[in-house]
Design a protein around this motif. Structure first.
Motif, PDB file in Angstrom:
ATOM      1  N   VAL A  37       0.762  -1.034  -0.007  1.00 31.56           N
ATOM      2  CA  VAL A  37       0.107   0.119  -0.028  1.00 31.56           C
ATOM      3  C   VAL A  37       0.773   1.528   0.011  1.00 31.56           C
ATOM      4  O   VAL A  37       1.780   1.343   0.841  1.00 31.56           O
ATOM      5  CB  VAL A  37      -0.952   0.285   1.261  1.00 31.56           C
ATOM      6  CG1 VAL A  37      -1.837   1.194   1.162  1.00 31.56           C
ATOM      7  CG2 VAL A  37      -1.825  -1.334   1.307  1.00 31.56           C
TER       8      VAL A  37
ATOM      9  N   SER B 277      -4.359   6.324   4.510  1.00 32.96           N
ATOM     10  CA  SER B 277      -5.400   5.197   4.751  1.00 32.96           C
ATOM     11  C   SER B 277      -6.558   5.916   5.835  1.00 32.96           C
ATOM     12  O   SER B 277      -6.216   6.300   6.851  1.00 32.96           O
ATOM     13  CB  SER B 277      -4.835   4.004   5.496  1.00 32.96           C
ATOM     14  OG  SER B 277      -6.127   3.292   5.826  1.00 32.96           O
TER      15      SER B 277
ATOM     16  N   TYR C 160     -10.187  -2.745   9.120  1.00 40.61           N
ATOM     17  CA  TYR C 160      -9.280  -2.564   9.907  1.00 40.61           C
ATOM     18  C   TYR C 160      -9.856  -2.959  11.492  1.00 40.61           C
ATOM     19  O   TYR C 160      -9.165  -3.814  11.999  1.00 40.61           O
ATOM     20  CB  TYR C 160      -8.907  -1.112   9.991  1.00 40.61           C
ATOM     21  CG  TYR C 160      -7.490  -0.829  11.099  1.00 40.61           C
ATOM     22  CD1 TYR C 160      -6.403  -1.753  11.029  1.00 40.61           C
ATOM     23  CD2 TYR C 160      -7.658   0.107  11.614  1.00 40.61           C
ATOM     24  CE1 TYR C 160      -5.319  -1.324  11.704  1.00 40.61           C
ATOM     25  CE2 TYR C 160      -6.648   0.354  12.587  1.00 40.61           C
ATOM     26  CZ  TYR C 160      -5.462  -0.399  12.527  1.00 40.61           C
ATOM     27  OH  TYR C 160      -4.260  -0.341  13.310  1.00 40.61           O
TER      28      TYR C 160
ATOM     29  N   LEU D 279      -5.602  -2.386   4.856  1.00 37.95           N
ATOM     30  CA  LEU D 279      -5.741  -0.971   5.101  1.00 37.95           C
ATOM     31  C   LEU D 279      -6.638  -0.325   3.662  1.00 37.95           C
ATOM     32  O   LEU D 279      -7.045   0.633   3.568  1.00 37.95           O
ATOM     33  CB  LEU D 279      -4.555  -0.270   5.309  1.00 37.95           C
ATOM     34  CG  LEU D 279      -4.115  -0.245   6.794  1.00 37.95           C
ATOM     35  CD1 LEU D 279      -2.950   0.592   7.196  1.00 37.95           C
ATOM     36  CD2 LEU D 279      -5.304   0.186   7.852  1.00 37.95           C
ATOM     37  N   ALA D 280      -6.013  -1.212   2.507  1.00 33.81           N
ATOM     38  CA  ALA D 280      -6.622  -0.914   1.292  1.00 33.81           C
ATOM     39  C   ALA D 280      -8.012  -1.496   0.686  1.00 33.81           C
ATOM     40  O   ALA D 280      -8.359  -1.122  -0.161  1.00 33.81           O
ATOM     41  CB  ALA D 280      -5.443  -0.946   0.296  1.00 33.81           C
TER      42      ALA D 280
ATOM     43  N   SER E 285      -4.767   6.289  -1.712  1.00 27.20           N
ATOM     44  CA  SER E 285      -3.756   5.204  -1.652  1.00 27.20           C
ATOM     45  C   SER E 285      -3.959   4.480  -3.040  1.00 27.20           C
ATOM     46  O   SER E 285      -4.778   4.599  -3.851  1.00 27.20           O
ATOM     47  CB  SER E 285      -4.141   4.312  -0.502  1.00 27.20           C
ATOM     48  OG  SER E 285      -5.312   3.467  -0.752  1.00 27.20           O
TER      49      SER E 285
END
Length: 405
Positions: free
Chosen positions: A4, A8, A184, A68-69, A336
């Motif tokens: 990544v 985020s 997350y 996180l993506a 991102s």
């Protein structure tokens, strides 16, 4: 591999996550799970109540990397149409795959009620739009198939779409049992639950030299050895650095999360949005009234190259969003680029490779990887417990074209 690049949004939703120690001594256990993202958390969640000594090791921090993506659209339909999958695997297997994916979404809902940390699970309709009029016949064919299974779906005409949205498309399928969540918080929630059941979790503990032993498998962690009866490699796309499955493919995808917007007029029930084009755009809203849009996939992943033109990609995504919702005041807050993996045949993979005896690889590859990982984690748990789960045959790395079976 750097998975990544950029900022985020999800990390801001849990500013003080629970932390775990590093490995400081040799360990012996029944099951070692390598990875600290959502797929590893799903394995830990299913194994937590099975009376096994389970250990999790993550090379960095829990929930970082591709977690996180994740745009966190929970859908049982994937990038490849079910009617296309039938040509490869046969109707019986595809019907079973649909059942398993729908069950996985139900299982995630159960976890949302079982685990203490709220991960913002919510049922949403998913609107699958025909990107062009030329896509309408295959969309209608898919709809006809879904109706034969008596699934909760609705076909929407152009007139219906115009009445629901601030943009128009020629047609769409509405899937009424999909969902959204916070990936997350989901990962931390499942690990927190597993830890409460005795699962030992370690961060900042990279493993190397994973190899078979007479009693199972072993992994080196710094200067310490972790011996297990079985190892699950659930390290997301990093797992492909350990074993590159020939069925796997990599692309890069881009995501923008906006500042909160005042309202969602022209966005029917804040549905999840995706489309038939390949590559395609996908959109959702968040509990604090932001919009997440992703897309502009590139067939090669090069973190350095992506960094150079991220500003241009961000502007393209914002233009696409504004074209659909021109009346909304929109500004980007987070952006991102991330590695994104899929499979050539459209299904995720349970890998058992001669090069890694004593190990099972969970590759929940695909655009709905969280759902796929939930399916695979349940099957792998059954397998480790000695239960005869025939569903494993659909996802094994050794699977073959079953269209004539």
């Amino acid at each position: 591999m750097k998975l990544v690049t950029g900022s985020s949004y999800w990390a801001t939703t849990l500013p003080t996550p629970k932390t775990y120690p590093a490995v400081t001594e040799p360990i012996t256990c029944d099951v070692l799970i390598v990875g600290g993202g959502s797929s590893a958390a799903q394995c830990a969640y299913y194994l937590a109540d099975q009376g096994l000594d389970v250990v999790v090791v993550e090379k960095n921090e829990i929930g970082h990397g591709s977690t996180l993506a994740n745009t966190a659209l929970l859908q049982y339909a994937g990038e490849k149409l079910f009617t296309d999958l039938i040509h490869q695997f046969g109707e019986n297997w595809v019907n079973r795959h649909i059942t398993l994916c729908r069950q996985a979404i139900d299982d995630i809902e159960t976890a949302s009620k079982t685990c203490q940390l709220d991960f913002q699970y919510k049922r949403r309709q998913s609107a699958y739009f025909a990107s062009t009029e030329q896509d309408l016949p295959k969309l209608q064919k898919e709809m006809d198939y879904l109706e034969t299974l008596k699934l909760p779906v609705e076909y929407a005409s152009q007139e219906t779409i115009q009445s629901r949205y601030s943009f128009t498309k020629s047609g769409a399928i509405f899937f009424k049992d999909d969902a959204e969540f916070n990936p997350y918080r989901f990962t931390h929630s499942l690990f927190d639950y597993a830890a409460s059941k005795g699962v030992r979790i370690f961060e900042q503990s990279p493993v190397s030299n994973i190899h078979g032993t007479p009693k199972g498998a072993s992994a080196r962690c710094g200067s310490h050895e972790i011996d297990a009866k079985h190892v699950i490699i659930a390290a997301g796309y990093d797992g492909l650095d350990i074993h590159k499955d020939k069925n796997a493919s990599f692309v890069c995808t881009f995501t923008v999360t906006t500042d909160p917007v005042a309202n969602f007029d022209g966005w029917y029930e804040r549905s999840l949005i995706w489309e038939t084009a390949r590559p395609y755009y996908y959109m959702r809203t968040t509990p604090d009234n932001r919009i997440i849009i992703g897309g502009l996939d590139e067939t090669r992943y090069d973190a350095n190259a992506q960094q150079k033109h991220m500003h241009h990609k961000r502007e393209q995504l914002m233009q696409e969003l504004s074209a659909r919702f021109p009346h909304l005041e929109l500004s980007p807050a987070f952006f991102s680029s991330a590695a994104y993996g899929g499979t050539h045949d459209g299904l995720p993979i349970i890998g058992r490779y001669e090069s890694h005896p004593g190990c099972t690889f969970l590759f929940g590859l695909g655009d709905n990887g969280t759902v796929y990982s939930m399916v695979l984690a349940r099957i792998i748990t059954d397998d480790l417990l000695g239960k005869n789960n025939p569903d494993i045959e659909l996802y094994k790395d050794t699977r073959k074209n079953r269209s004539r079976v």
